[in-house]
Design a protein around this motif. Structure first.
Motif, PDB file in Angstrom:
ATOM      1  N   TRP A 141      19.674   2.994   9.338  1.00 43.12           N
ATOM      2  CA  TRP A 141      20.161   2.805   7.960  1.00 43.12           C
ATOM      3  C   TRP A 141      19.004   2.566   6.991  1.00 43.12           C
ATOM      4  CZ3 TRP A 141      24.425   4.676   6.519  1.00 43.12           C
ATOM      5  CH2 TRP A 141      25.602   4.581   7.258  1.00 43.12           C
ATOM      6  N   CYS A 142      18.012   1.816   7.430  1.00 45.28           N
ATOM      7  CA  CYS A 142      16.843   1.575   6.569  1.00 45.28           C
ATOM      8  C   CYS A 142      16.096   2.871   6.271  1.00 45.28           C
ATOM      9  CB  CYS A 142      15.904   0.560   7.219  1.00 45.28           C
ATOM     10  SG  CYS A 142      16.509  -1.143   7.161  1.00 45.28           S
ATOM     11  N   GLU A 143      15.952   3.720   7.296  1.00 42.99           N
ATOM     12  CA  GLU A 143      15.289   5.004   7.063  1.00 42.99           C
ATOM     13  C   GLU A 143      16.122   5.888   6.138  1.00 42.99           C
ATOM     14  OE1 GLU A 143      12.315   5.979   7.655  1.00 42.99           O
ATOM     15  OE2 GLU A 143      11.822   4.121   8.699  1.00 42.99           O
ATOM     16  N   ALA A 144      17.445   5.825   6.270  1.00 43.15           N
ATOM     17  CA  ALA A 144      18.311   6.583   5.366  1.00 43.15           C
ATOM     18  C   ALA A 144      18.094   6.136   3.921  1.00 43.15           C
ATOM     19  CB  ALA A 144      19.778   6.399   5.765  1.00 43.15           C
ATOM     20  N   GLN A 179      14.014  -6.234   2.400  1.00 43.77           N
ATOM     21  CA  GLN A 179      13.554  -6.714   1.101  1.00 43.77           C
ATOM     22  C   GLN A 179      12.707  -5.657   0.387  1.00 43.77           C
ATOM     23  OE1 GLN A 179      12.371 -10.940   2.734  1.00 43.77           O
ATOM     24  NE2 GLN A 179      12.198 -10.978   0.520  1.00 43.77           N
ATOM     25  N   ALA A 180      11.858  -4.966   1.151  1.00 48.50           N
ATOM     26  CA  ALA A 180      11.021  -3.919   0.550  1.00 48.50           C
ATOM     27  C   ALA A 180      11.886  -2.801  -0.024  1.00 48.50           C
ATOM     28  CB  ALA A 180      10.047  -3.365   1.587  1.00 48.50           C
ATOM     29  N   LEU A 181      12.891  -2.395   0.721  1.00 47.25           N
ATOM     30  CA  LEU A 181      13.774  -1.324   0.261  1.00 47.25           C
ATOM     31  C   LEU A 181      14.609  -1.777  -0.940  1.00 47.25           C
ATOM     32  CD1 LEU A 181      14.848  -0.103   3.782  1.00 47.25           C
ATOM     33  CD2 LEU A 181      13.632   1.286   2.092  1.00 47.25           C
ATOM     34  N   GLN A 182      15.069  -3.016  -0.911  1.00 52.87           N
ATOM     35  CA  GLN A 182      15.832  -3.545  -2.046  1.00 52.87           C
ATOM     36  C   GLN A 182      14.973  -3.588  -3.301  1.00 52.87           C
ATOM     37  OE1 GLN A 182      18.915  -4.216  -2.534  1.00 52.87           O
ATOM     38  NE2 GLN A 182      18.935  -5.546  -4.332  1.00 52.87           N
ATOM     39  N   THR A 183      13.705  -3.981  -3.153  1.00 59.19           N
ATOM     40  CA  THR A 183      12.784  -4.007  -4.298  1.00 59.19           C
ATOM     41  C   THR A 183      12.585  -2.608  -4.859  1.00 59.19           C
ATOM     42  OG1 THR A 183      11.644  -5.932  -3.343  1.00 59.19           O
ATOM     43  CG2 THR A 183      10.467  -4.669  -5.031  1.00 59.19           C
ATOM     44  N   ALA A 184      12.394  -1.641  -3.963  1.00 56.12           N
ATOM     45  CA  ALA A 184      12.208  -0.254  -4.410  1.00 56.12           C
ATOM     46  C   ALA A 184      13.462   0.269  -5.093  1.00 56.12           C
ATOM     47  CB  ALA A 184      11.847   0.624  -3.217  1.00 56.12           C
ATOM     48  N   TRP A 185      14.638  -0.094  -4.587  1.00 55.50           N
ATOM     49  CA  TRP A 185      15.900   0.340  -5.200  1.00 55.50           C
ATOM     50  C   TRP A 185      16.027  -0.210  -6.616  1.00 55.50           C
ATOM     51  CZ3 TRP A 185      20.479  -2.295  -6.638  1.00 55.50           C
ATOM     52  CH2 TRP A 185      21.594  -1.471  -6.881  1.00 55.50           C
ATOM     53  N   LEU A 186      15.723  -1.493  -6.791  1.00 62.29           N
ATOM     54  CA  LEU A 186      15.783  -2.097  -8.124  1.00 62.29           C
ATOM     55  C   LEU A 186      14.786  -1.435  -9.076  1.00 62.29           C
ATOM     56  CD1 LEU A 186      16.034  -5.836  -7.028  1.00 62.29           C
ATOM     57  CD2 LEU A 186      17.807  -4.559  -8.256  1.00 62.29           C
ATOM     58  N   PHE A 187      13.596  -1.145  -8.562  1.00 63.68           N
ATOM     59  CA  PHE A 187      12.591  -0.493  -9.407  1.00 63.68           C
ATOM     60  C   PHE A 187      13.053   0.899  -9.822  1.00 63.68           C
ATOM     61  CE2 PHE A 187       8.858   2.307  -9.800  1.00 63.68           C
ATOM     62  CZ  PHE A 187       8.219   1.696 -10.860  1.00 63.68           C
ATOM     63  N   ALA A 218       3.394  -0.754  11.168  1.00 61.45           N
ATOM     64  CA  ALA A 218       2.441  -0.410  10.107  1.00 61.45           C
ATOM     65  C   ALA A 218       3.120   0.336   8.964  1.00 61.45           C
ATOM     66  CB  ALA A 218       1.300   0.420  10.678  1.00 61.45           C
ATOM     67  N   ALA A 219       4.005   1.277   9.292  1.00 59.72           N
ATOM     68  CA  ALA A 219       4.655   2.072   8.248  1.00 59.72           C
ATOM     69  C   ALA A 219       5.485   1.192   7.325  1.00 59.72           C
ATOM     70  CB  ALA A 219       5.541   3.144   8.884  1.00 59.72           C
ATOM     71  N   GLU A 220       6.155   0.182   7.876  1.00 66.93           N
ATOM     72  CA  GLU A 220       6.984  -0.690   7.043  1.00 66.93           C
ATOM     73  C   GLU A 220       6.128  -1.645   6.224  1.00 66.93           C
ATOM     74  OE1 GLU A 220      10.516  -2.393   8.518  1.00 66.93           O
ATOM     75  OE2 GLU A 220      10.879  -0.812   9.987  1.00 66.93           O
ATOM     76  N   LEU A 221       5.014  -2.099   6.791  1.00 68.19           N
ATOM     77  CA  LEU A 221       4.099  -2.941   6.026  1.00 68.19           C
ATOM     78  C   LEU A 221       3.552  -2.182   4.829  1.00 68.19           C
ATOM     79  CD1 LEU A 221       2.384  -5.456   5.560  1.00 68.19           C
ATOM     80  CD2 LEU A 221       0.735  -4.562   7.234  1.00 68.19           C
ATOM     81  N   VAL A 222       3.130  -0.946   5.049  1.00 70.07           N
ATOM     82  CA  VAL A 222       2.581  -0.140   3.956  1.00 70.07           C
ATOM     83  C   VAL A 222       3.657   0.127   2.899  1.00 70.07           C
ATOM     84  CG1 VAL A 222       1.627   2.120   3.360  1.00 70.07           C
ATOM     85  CG2 VAL A 222       0.782   0.894   5.373  1.00 70.07           C
ATOM     86  N   TYR A 223       4.867   0.427   3.339  1.00 73.03           N
ATOM     87  CA  TYR A 223       5.942   0.663   2.373  1.00 73.03           C
ATOM     88  C   TYR A 223       6.214  -0.604   1.557  1.00 73.03           C
ATOM     89  CZ  TYR A 223      10.298   2.387   0.375  1.00 73.03           C
ATOM     90  OH  TYR A 223      11.277   2.776  -0.514  1.00 73.03           O
ATOM     91  N   GLY A 224       6.157  -1.756   2.220  1.00 74.29           N
ATOM     92  CA  GLY A 224       6.351  -3.004   1.498  1.00 74.29           C
ATOM     93  C   GLY A 224       5.270  -3.243   0.458  1.00 74.29           C
ATOM     94  N   VAL A 225       4.018  -2.971   0.830  1.00 77.80           N
ATOM     95  CA  VAL A 225       2.914  -3.120  -0.130  1.00 77.80           C
ATOM     96  C   VAL A 225       3.105  -2.148  -1.297  1.00 77.80           C
ATOM     97  CG1 VAL A 225       0.421  -2.946  -0.453  1.00 77.80           C
ATOM     98  CG2 VAL A 225       1.332  -3.924   1.659  1.00 77.80           C
ATOM     99  N   ARG A 226       3.583  -0.944  -0.992  1.00 82.41           N
ATOM    100  CA  ARG A 226       3.847   0.023  -2.059  1.00 82.41           C
ATOM    101  C   ARG A 226       4.913  -0.497  -3.021  1.00 82.41           C
ATOM    102  NH1 ARG A 226       7.657   4.071  -2.927  1.00 82.41           N
ATOM    103  NH2 ARG A 226       6.900   5.809  -4.198  1.00 82.41           N
ATOM    104  N   ALA A 227       5.969  -1.110  -2.482  1.00 81.05           N
ATOM    105  CA  ALA A 227       7.029  -1.648  -3.331  1.00 81.05           C
ATOM    106  C   ALA A 227       6.488  -2.750  -4.239  1.00 81.05           C
ATOM    107  CB  ALA A 227       8.177  -2.178  -2.470  1.00 81.05           C
ATOM    108  N   VAL A 228       5.636  -3.601  -3.693  1.00 80.42           N
ATOM    109  CA  VAL A 228       5.017  -4.659  -4.505  1.00 80.42           C
ATOM    110  C   VAL A 228       4.111  -4.052  -5.567  1.00 80.42           C
ATOM    111  CG1 VAL A 228       3.402  -6.602  -4.452  1.00 80.42           C
ATOM    112  CG2 VAL A 228       5.159  -6.390  -2.677  1.00 80.42           C
TER     113      VAL A 228
END
Length: 399
Positions: free
Chosen positions: A43-46, A80-88, A116-126
């Motif tokens: 679901w997260c990847e979706a 949290q990273a995906l939620q941040t990206a959705w809000l943005f 690593a992929a999720e960490l990088v995506y999280g940094v991107r969202a920030v």
């Protein structure tokens, strides 16, 4: 599961809309209790792929499905990273800044445990919220921490792009430009087109900030050609188009720039998307550049109302553009410029850009302008330097 295989294959080709659909199908099929973690991940990847394709409603469905399945701190940080990206993506900037601030804490706490992929995506969202008030120092520290990971794999290109953007906001543009230029050369000839897009998108912006317009335009044109083969959302592609259009206007090719803006607006209309606030101020500046003050004013009148939560940067950009229009029309710019405030909440690079705008639009002593031009020369920000030098010349004549 063959749905997961199809999703992974589509994502590898950057067919993000197809990948989102396949990941959602795979997640729905993983309905046994033993499949909880796999279903949460699917679901997260979706959601992630849907966000890349600017399919925010589909991303919301996926996030709502993943939420109840998350158990560990790592899973919650990924959500949290995906939620941040959705809000943005939805331009709910106040909520997005708050989410990104909380996300930094979560990423710092479990950076070593996150894939690593999720960490990088999280940094991107920030990083996407740094221009809107999230601190650049902690975000850059997270990016540097991610660089130490040995399992970056395909995420290395995204990390390089994100870190370069943070270096730019931190007023270290030369480091960003050198790193990205090397990476861009390495993407020539058959490299993953999505990774090439990530690197080129940031290189275009850094070169633009440095005033290297011909080189930035060359990259932007290559990006638009590459984007045609990728299932990236309309907003992702039109964002590149709007930067390219502004560079074309600034380099004396106003007709080409305005024609590109027309194409951009048509694509947004066809996709049913609203015009982002940054595009509106850019359109106003473009019309001013060709002497169309009335059309510039009309575009500024379409900008969202000031004072919305999280819209500090768009508000500052609007007031500065209004001040520039007043100068263009021979009117007093001070009522608009006096309303520019809150610069301390911006990253250093944007603070400097605003300082330049205010110094060149207000009566400023020659000595102050000369010192500012010298500072810009040291940073090699040639476009802003030329603007300040022109203002300094006018001030010298007036004195």
């Amino acid at each position: 599961h063959w749905y997961l295989q199809a999703a992974t294959s589509a994502r590898g080709r950057w067919q993000m809309a197809d990948a989102a659909t396949a990941y959602a199908a795979a997640a729905a099929a993983l309905d046994r209790p033993a499949d909880r973690a796999a279903a949460c991940a699917a679901w997260c990847e979706a959601a992630r792929c849907a966000l890349w394709a600017n399919r925010e409603p589909a991303a919301r469905v996926a996030l709502d499905a993943a939420g109840p399945l998350a158990r560990s701190d790592v899973e919650h940080a990924g959500l949290q990273a995906l939620q941040t990206a959705w809000l943005f993506n939805l331009r709910q900037l106040g909520d997005a800044v708050a989410a990104a601030t909380t996300l930094v804490d979560a990423l710092e706490a479990c950076a070593d445990a996150l894939p690593a992929a999720e960490l990088v995506y999280g940094v991107r969202a920030v990083a996407s919220l740094v221009p809107h008030g999230v601190g650049v120092a902690r975000a850059l520290a997270l990016a540097d921490r991610a660089r130490e990971r040995a399992d970056l794999g395909d995420s290395a290109a995204m990390l390089r792009s994100v870190r370069a953007g943070l270096l730019q906001w931190a007023l270290r543009p030369l480091e960003a430009a050198d790193d990205l230029a090397l990476a861009w050369r390495q993407t020539q000839g058959g490299v993953d087109p999505g990774q090439r897009f990530l690197i080129g998108n940031q290189l275009m912006r850094v070169r633009h900030a440095l005033g290297e317009l011909p080189a930035a335009i060359e990259v932007a044109q290559a990006l638009l050609q590459d984007a045609a083969a990728l299932q990236l959302g309309v907003l992702v592609q039109t964002d590149v188009m709007h930067v390219l259009a502004m560079m074309e206007v600034a380099s004396g090719r106003a007709a080409a720039g305005l024609a590109r803006f027309d194409t951009l607006l048509q694509r947004l209309e066809q996709g049913g998307d609203t015009i982002p606030d940054a595009f509106i101020t850019a359109l106003a500046l473009a019309h001013m550049a060709v002497g169309r003050g009335d059309q510039a004013a009309a575009w500024l009148d379409r900008h969202p109302a000031r004072g919305q939560n999280g819209f500090m940067l768009p508000d500052i950009a609007w007031y500065l553009t209004r001040g520039k229009l007043a100068r263009h029309l021979g009117e007093d710019a001070s009522p608009w410029l006096s309303r520019v405030s809150g610069l301390e909440g911006l990253p250093p690079a944007l603070q400097l850009q605003c300082e330049v705008a205010l110094a060149t639009l207000r009566p400023t002593p020659h000595a102050a302008l000369a010192a500012l031009a010298q500072r810009l020369q040291g940073l090699r920000m040639r476009g802003l330097q030329r603007s300040v030098e022109a203002a300094a010349a006018r001030a010298a004549l007036a004195e």
